[in-house]
Design a protein around this motif. Structure first.
Motif, PDB file in Angstrom:
ATOM      1  N   ARG A 121      -5.214  -8.236   7.952  1.00  0.00           N
ATOM      2  CA  ARG A 121      -5.127  -6.942   8.418  1.00  0.00           C
ATOM      3  C   ARG A 121      -4.192  -6.159   7.344  1.00  0.00           C
ATOM      4  N   SER A 122      -4.086  -6.636   6.297  1.00  0.00           N
ATOM      5  CA  SER A 122      -3.390  -5.809   5.191  1.00  0.00           C
ATOM      6  C   SER A 122      -4.070  -6.316   3.829  1.00  0.00           C
ATOM      7  N   ASP A 180       5.875   2.039   7.155  1.00  0.00           N
ATOM      8  CA  ASP A 180       4.270   1.697   7.127  1.00  0.00           C
ATOM      9  C   ASP A 180       3.817   2.799   5.969  1.00  0.00           C
ATOM     10  N   TYR A 190       4.782   3.182  15.139  1.00  0.00           N
ATOM     11  CA  TYR A 190       3.734   2.805  14.415  1.00  0.00           C
ATOM     12  C   TYR A 190       2.422   3.915  14.191  1.00  0.00           C
ATOM     13  N   HIS A 191       2.136   4.138  13.124  1.00  0.00           N
ATOM     14  CA  HIS A 191       1.123   5.312  12.962  1.00  0.00           C
ATOM     15  C   HIS A 191       1.069   6.527  13.602  1.00  0.00           C
ATOM     16  N   GLU A 193      -5.102   2.159   2.101  1.00  0.00           N
ATOM     17  CA  GLU A 193      -5.163   0.729   2.826  1.00  0.00           C
ATOM     18  C   GLU A 193      -5.734   1.259   4.048  1.00  0.00           C
ATOM     19  N   GLU A 194      -5.165   2.336   4.628  1.00  0.00           N
ATOM     20  CA  GLU A 194      -5.368   2.797   6.107  1.00  0.00           C
ATOM     21  C   GLU A 194      -6.756   3.135   6.120  1.00  0.00           C
ATOM     22  N   ASP A 227       3.810  -5.179   3.667  1.00  0.00           N
ATOM     23  CA  ASP A 227       3.626  -3.968   4.638  1.00  0.00           C
ATOM     24  C   ASP A 227       4.061  -4.101   5.692  1.00  0.00           C
ATOM     25  N   MET A 228       5.209  -3.024   5.888  1.00  0.00           N
ATOM     26  CA  MET A 228       6.037  -2.894   6.942  1.00  0.00           C
ATOM     27  C   MET A 228       7.239  -3.932   6.823  1.00  0.00           C
ATOM     28  N   HIS A 261       0.807  -1.246   0.039  1.00  0.00           N
ATOM     29  CA  HIS A 261      -0.007   0.007  -0.003  1.00  0.00           C
ATOM     30  C   HIS A 261       0.911   1.209  -0.019  1.00  0.00           C
TER      31      HIS A 261
HETATM   32  N1  PHE Z   1      -1.882  -3.350   7.635  1.00  0.00           N
HETATM   33  C1  PHE Z   1      -1.296  -2.628   9.145  1.00  0.00           C
HETATM   34  C2  PHE Z   1      -1.141  -1.036   8.693  1.00  0.00           C
HETATM   35  O1  PHE Z   1      -1.120  -0.820   7.520  1.00  0.00           O
HETATM   36  C3  PHE Z   1      -0.056  -3.308   9.196  1.00  0.00           C
HETATM   37  C4  PHE Z   1      -0.216  -4.594   9.815  1.00  0.00           C
HETATM   38  C5  PHE Z   1      -0.046  -5.597   9.027  1.00  0.00           C
HETATM   39  C6  PHE Z   1      -0.483  -4.546  11.246  1.00  0.00           C
HETATM   40  C7  PHE Z   1      -0.141  -7.095   9.589  1.00  0.00           C
HETATM   41  C8  PHE Z   1      -0.647  -6.107  11.887  1.00  0.00           C
HETATM   42  C9  PHE Z   1      -0.540  -7.065  10.986  1.00  0.00           C
HETATM   43  O2  PHE Z   1      -1.308  -0.220   9.741  1.00  0.00           O
END
Ligand code: PHE
Ligand code: ZN
Ligand code: ZN
Ligand code: ZN
Length: 296
Positions: free
Chosen positions: A214-215, A97, A258-259, A131-132, A160-161, A85
């Protein structure tokens, strides 16, 4: 090998929002784009995208895009989709990220022509938007394929990350041995194995990454397409066992920024990023040649 650096261009950010809490917005979806605003939750995507205001207010909507490119070579009926993403959260510039993942995909795209006629299956490079905001770009893509188009996609690899400062070498647990409950398509276990074989041969230990959707691979496995990928960890805490393997600090997040606003060019573990990018390139090379499961 890849590196992340500041070339002087501004990071892409979402703007601030204002509007009415609990209000549902129905926005017609026209063509290969969709409108969105920060702090919105996507409820559905077919013909219309229903967005619910999650927090207080909205004063802005934006259109986001996926950027997609295919190799000229390779079977169009057995496509390998490699994605990451491109957006970040409002609060931060999103270098780990997910500048780390998009740099990896871009680098593989730049290098893949060197495989020449070893490319038997078409490789599709996908830079997902939004994505977010709730996997909007990848969900839009997968759910707007016809059944026949969907059947042409062999698998999805997601990145992702990849450069978490207190990170680990995480391989998506595609066979769901951790029991995430996502019921992944069977081929996801075979994809995991390609990564495990690669790092095993390099004598680099890995850790399973919970396959919880989660992605951007989430919409793929939800629609029966096998997926896999790598990540170096987000907000969860590094275990004592992992600190022994990878160094870093146990009991601290894999990515302490993160974020957050501090997810800048300094927020990057170049060793782990390089190792995970190598694994990504390896897997694309394997699947460009053949998507049949490998043993050992
Ligand atoms: N998709 C999440 C993000 O962009 C990151 C993530 C991926 C977190 C997989 C946990 C597991 O913030
Ligand atoms: Zn994120
Ligand atoms: Zn991310
Ligand atoms: Zn597993």
């Amino acid at each position: 090998a890849i590196a992340i650096y500041n070339d002087g261009t501004a990071p892409d950010r979402m703007g601030p929002v204002s509007g009415t809490a609990g209000q549902a917005w129905r926005i017609p979806v026209i063509g290969p784009s969709y409108q969105l605003g920060t702090d919105l939750v996507k409820a559905a995507t077919s013909g219309t995208l229903t967005l619910h205001v999650k927090t207080s207010t909205i004063n802005e909507q934006r259109t986001a895009h996926n950027v997609i490119a295919d190799t000229e070579r390779g079977r169009a009926d057995n496509v390998v989709v490699m994605g990451a993403h491109l957006d970040s959260v409002t609060k931060g510039p999103g270098i780990n990220d997910n500048g780390s993942g998009t740099a990896t995909v871009l680098t593989v795209a730049e290098q893949i022509a060197r495989l020449g006629d070893q490319i038997k299956n078409k490789v599709r490079f996908a830079f997902w938007g939004a994505e977010e905001e709730g996997l909007l770009g990848s969900t839009y893509y997968v759910t707007h394929l016809s059944a026949a188009q969907r059947a042409t996609i062999a698998l999805n690899l997601n990145f992702d990350m990849l450069g978490s400062p207190n990170g680990r070498r995480g391989v998506y647990d595609g066979d769901d041995s951790e029991g995430a409950g996502t019921n992944p398509p069977a081929g996801s276990g075979a994809i995991e194995k390609v990564f495990l074989n690669y790092y095993g041969a390099r004598k680099l230990q890995t850790s399973p990454s919970t396959f919880d959707g989660r992605s951007d691979y989430g919409p793929f496995i939800d629609n029966g397409i096998p997926a896999g990928g790598l990540d170096s960890g987000a907000e969860k805490l590094k275990t004592a066992e992992e600190a022994k393997i990878y160094g870093g600090e146990a009991g601290k997040p894999y990515d302490g920024c993160y974020h957050q606003a501090c997810d800048t060019y300094a927020n990057n573990n170049s060793t782990i990023l390089d190792q995970l990018a190598d694994g990504a390139a390896h897997a694309v090379q394997v699947f460009a040649k053949s998507t049949l499961p490998v043993n050992g």
